[in-house]
Design an enzyme around this catalytic site. Sequence first.
Site, PDB file in Angstrom:
ATOM      1  N   GLU A 497      88.354  52.752  35.088  1.00 48.53           N
ATOM      2  CA  GLU A 497      87.061  52.223  34.683  1.00 48.53           C
ATOM      3  C   GLU A 497      86.125  52.234  35.889  1.00 48.53           C
ATOM      4  O   GLU A 497      86.535  51.844  36.980  1.00 48.53           O
ATOM      5  CB  GLU A 497      87.258  50.786  34.167  1.00 48.53           C
ATOM      6  CG  GLU A 497      88.085  50.769  32.888  1.00 48.53           C
ATOM      7  CD  GLU A 497      88.923  49.505  32.728  1.00 48.53           C
ATOM      8  OE1 GLU A 497      88.550  48.464  33.280  1.00 48.53           O
ATOM      9  OE2 GLU A 497      89.957  49.583  32.056  1.00 48.53           O
ATOM     10  N   SER A 527      90.537  51.173  28.715  1.00 42.79           N
ATOM     11  CA  SER A 527      91.807  51.464  28.035  1.00 42.79           C
ATOM     12  C   SER A 527      92.930  51.478  29.060  1.00 42.79           C
ATOM     13  O   SER A 527      93.445  52.538  29.418  1.00 42.79           O
ATOM     14  CB  SER A 527      91.724  52.830  27.353  1.00 42.79           C
ATOM     15  OG  SER A 527      90.601  52.927  26.515  1.00 42.79           O
ATOM     16  N   GLU A 528      93.290  50.294  29.537  1.00 40.30           N
ATOM     17  CA  GLU A 528      94.253  50.246  30.641  1.00 40.30           C
ATOM     18  C   GLU A 528      95.560  50.966  30.313  1.00 40.30           C
ATOM     19  O   GLU A 528      96.130  51.662  31.159  1.00 40.30           O
ATOM     20  CB  GLU A 528      94.551  48.804  31.049  1.00 40.30           C
ATOM     21  CG  GLU A 528      93.468  48.144  31.908  1.00 40.30           C
ATOM     22  CD  GLU A 528      92.272  47.660  31.105  1.00 40.30           C
ATOM     23  OE1 GLU A 528      92.317  47.718  29.857  1.00 40.30           O
ATOM     24  OE2 GLU A 528      91.287  47.219  31.722  1.00 40.30           O
ATOM     25  N   ASP A 553      95.703  41.449  37.040  1.00 43.34           N
ATOM     26  CA  ASP A 553      95.844  40.734  35.770  1.00 43.34           C
ATOM     27  C   ASP A 553      95.767  41.669  34.555  1.00 43.34           C
ATOM     28  O   ASP A 553      96.264  41.339  33.491  1.00 43.34           O
ATOM     29  CB  ASP A 553      94.732  39.690  35.633  1.00 43.34           C
ATOM     30  CG  ASP A 553      94.577  38.856  36.885  1.00 43.34           C
ATOM     31  OD1 ASP A 553      94.821  37.659  36.837  1.00 43.34           O
ATOM     32  OD2 ASP A 553      94.207  39.427  37.939  1.00 43.34           O
ATOM     33  N   HIS A 595      91.822  36.569  36.569  1.00 41.45           N
ATOM     34  CA  HIS A 595      91.410  37.633  37.487  1.00 41.45           C
ATOM     35  C   HIS A 595      91.918  37.405  38.912  1.00 41.45           C
ATOM     36  O   HIS A 595      91.377  37.962  39.847  1.00 41.45           O
ATOM     37  CB  HIS A 595      89.878  37.726  37.562  1.00 41.45           C
ATOM     38  CG  HIS A 595      89.237  38.442  36.415  1.00 41.45           C
ATOM     39  ND1 HIS A 595      89.292  37.988  35.122  1.00 41.45           N
ATOM     40  CD2 HIS A 595      88.505  39.591  36.368  1.00 41.45           C
ATOM     41  CE1 HIS A 595      88.611  38.815  34.336  1.00 41.45           C
ATOM     42  NE2 HIS A 595      88.129  39.786  35.071  1.00 41.45           N
TER      43      HIS A 595
END
Length: 819
Positions: A497, A527-528, A553, A595
Site C-alpha cells: 500500500e 489487501s494485506e 498489527d 497500530h
Amino acid sequence: MTKLITIDPSDVRKPGVLTAPEIPINAYVSDPTAEAAKYGTDNLVRIYRDMVYIREFESMLDHIKKEGAYQGIEYNHRGPAHLSIGQESAVVGQAYHLTPEDFIFGSHRSHGEILAKSFSAIHKLDDDALMAIMETYMDGVALRVVEDFPHASVKDLAIDYILYGALAEIFGRIQGFNKGMGGSMHAFFPPFGVMPNNAIVGGSADIATGSALFKRINRKPGIVIANIGDASMGCGPVWEAMMIAAMDQYRTLWPEEIGGAPPMLFNFMNNFYGMGGQPVGETMGFGVLARVGMGVNPEAMHAERVDGYNPLAIIDAIERKRAILEAGRGPVLLDTITYRFSGHSPSDAMAYRTKEELDLWRSQDALIGYREYLLENGHADERALDAVHEAFIERLARVLAAAVSLETSPRVDVHTDAIGEMMFSNQRVERMEEREPEVLIPQEESRLKVTLKKNRFGLDADGKPLPKLRCVTYAEALFEALMHRFYIDPTMAAWGEENRDWGGAFGVYRGLTECLPYHRLFNTSISEAAIVGAAVGYAVSGGRVVAELMYNDFMGRAGDEVFNQMAKWQAMSAGVLTMPLVLRVSIGSKYGAQHSQDWTSMVAHVPGLKAYFPATPYDAKGMLNLALSGTDPVVFFESQRLYSEPETLVEGGVPTGYYEVPEGEPVVRRPGGDVTLITLGATLYRGLEAARQLEERYGLSMEVIDARFINPLNYEPLVASVKKTGKVLLASDASERGSFLHTMASNLSQLAFDYLDGPVAVVGARNWITPPAELEDGFFPQPEWIIDTLHERILPLPGHTPTTRQGVERIVALNRAGM
Ligand SMILES: Cc1ncc(C[n+]2csc(CCOP(=O)(O)OP(=O)(O)O)c2C)c(N)n1
Ligand SMILES: [Mg+2]
C-alpha cells in the site's frame, strides 16, 4: 511525481445506471462434425484415456483408504486423500491446450489436475525434453524406479514416471515429486507447469496472481490458473487476489509494452459443496458463481459458467480465455461446474446429501457420456475403449507396488536433521536472472545524490548530535540497500500500500518512484493477504520481491500468507523452490492498540521464516542488503521510532558502499562486566540509557547486546557475555507474555546455568492494549523498569528505591489476573 488520474466531480456526480455485461451460462454447443475436424480422432480418444487414467488412479486411492488394498496390493495410507472422482472431465479439458509454460496452482483436491496437466505436457514435449526432465529432476531418483517397467515409448515411460512420482509423494517417499514433504494435498511438479497445490482453502488464488504478475513483469510466456473450489469464494484472500489481478493500473499506468494485466485465470471447480456446506442455497448468496465477476470490474472478469461435464466445452473455454489473457485483458473467472461422487475425504459419511442426488449425477457421469459420444461418432469401438481401461489397471498396480514398497521407495530419515535442513535454501544470488534491470534514470541521478552526501554518522567530534536532517537516517539506509538491489536484479519488484507516490508507508521508498517503472514498484489495493500471497507466488516463480506491510498489527490480515505460505513452500517442495521474498514490516508506537504491536514472537514461533530486526541505520542497510541477496523468506522488522534517526552507535556511521551484516550475529553495543542486557529492536536505546544510569548511580557496568536477529540466531556471544557477568536481563517492546525474549531466556538458562548468579529476567511491554501516545510510557519498557527489575530479581542495588513494581510476587499476581 503525481499520477495524473484526475477525478472530475462533474463526471462522478452525474446520474445514470450501471449495466453489466451478460455472463454466458453453459453456452457451448456441441458439433460432432466440427469437433472431429478440429481435434481428430486420436486426440478425442486421448481425452477419454486421460479421464479414465485419473478415474482409476483416484479409485485406487479410494480402495487403499477404505479397504487397505488395490488389486491385491495392500497398504495402509495414514495421510489424507481428497479425491475428485466425478470431476475428471473438467481437469482434462482444462489441460488440453495448456503447455508446460502455463502454470496451474491448485487445492487439496488436485490429484486430477496434476495428472491431467502432466499428461498434456507429456503429449506436447519431445522425447529428449522428457528424458532431460526425468533424468535431472531430483537427480532422476523416480526415473530409476520406473525405467525398467515395460513401456513402448518415452512418452509411455513418462506416464509411469508421473504416476509413480505423484503416488510416491502422496505416500511420503523420497522419490516423490517433493521427497514426500508435501504429500497428497501439496504435491506438485514444476517442470510440467504444475505449481504448488494448497491445503488452505483459496490459498492458491493470491499465490497464482503473484505468479501471473511474475510472467507479466518479466515477459514470460504462458498463463496462470488458480484451480480453487466453489466454497473458496467465501475467503477474503480470494477476493483480495481478484482485486489485485484486476487493478486498473495495468492499463492506465504501466508501460504499454508490458502487455496489460497479468494473465490470471481464476477457475472455480464448482462441485457445489465445500465439505458438507452448500455455497448455493446455504452458505453464500451468489446463486450462480460466475455472477461474482460483475462485482470486480467492468468486463465482469469475462466470466462464464462452463459445463465441466463436457471436456470439449472446457477445452473451448480455455482456448477463448487464453486469447483474452494473452492480450492483457484479464483477469478471467470461470465457473466450471462439476460434481464429486467421492466424499470430501474417504472418511466422509456423506450425511449432507442424498443418494438420489448422487444418482442423478452418476447418471450423467462425464466418463460415460463422453464414451458414448466417442462411440456414437465413430471415434472408437467398445473394445478399444475397454482396452484403455484394462491396460491401465495393470500398469497402475505395477506403479502402486513400487510406491508402497519401503525398500524401493523409502522415506526421509526423520531421525536426522534432513527436514530441518530443507527449511532454508541459504543461497546467495546476486540477480535472479541475467539481464539489464529496467530503470528510468541512472543511479547517480537518483536521490542517492542526496543521501550519499549526508553525514554518515549522527554525532560530531565531541559526541554532540548533528541536526538530523543533515544525517543519513535509518529510513535512508534502507533506501540505499533497496536501490542497490533494484539496479542489480532485473526481476526485483516491490509492492504494497502506498509504495509509489507516497514513498512507502513511512518514506523508505521516497526517490524510488523516479527510478523505477510502474511494473517494478506499485501500489496495491488494501489487501494485506494478497500483497503477501502474490509475493509468495512471484518468488516461487523465480523473481525477487519486496512486500510491505504498513504495520505489524496488519499481519493478522495476512496470517495465512505469512505463516502457511511464505514460511512453508521451500521445505514442502524439498528445496525445488526458493523464496527470495523480503516482507518489510514496521513496528509502530503512538497509534494505540491496533497500530503499536510487536509480534516478533509469532514469526519466531512458526518454522520456515527468517526474522531480522535492525536497531541502527548501519544495521538497517547491512541487514537489508543481506536479506536482499539471499533466497529465503525474511520478515524484516523495522521500527517507526527509528526511521528518522541517524547512526549514533556504530563508529564511522553508515558506509556509502555495499556491505552485509553477518547473519544471526548479535552485536555488543556497550561493553560491560557486571550485568548483561540483551535487547531486540528500538528498546536498545532505553537499554543504553539504563546502562548509563546504572553506571552513574551505582557504579555497575552493564554490557548491552543488540540481538538484531530472531532467526537464525547465534547464542554463543550471548552465552559468552552471561558467563562473564553471571546476570542477564532481556528487554523489548513486545508484550511480555509469550515474547521471543522468553525463548532466549529459557535457552540462556540452559546454556549458561552454571554461570548464573540469579534468574534470567525478562522486561517486556505490558500484557494489555497499547494505550494512546500520551500514556505509552506506562506500557513500553523504560530505563527505570530495567534497573528496578535488576534490583528486585537479580542484584539488590544498595540504596535503590524502586519506582515500579518488578518483583517476583508481581509476576504471580499479574498472571493470576490474566494480565
Ligand atoms: C482456510 C481453510 N478453512 C477450512 C479448511 C477445511 N476445509 C478443507 S476443504 C474444505 C471445503 C472446501 O470446499 P471447496 O473450496 O469448494 O473445494 P472442494 O473440497 O469442494 O474441492 C474445507 C472447509 C481449510 N482447509 N482451509
Ligand atoms: Mg466445492
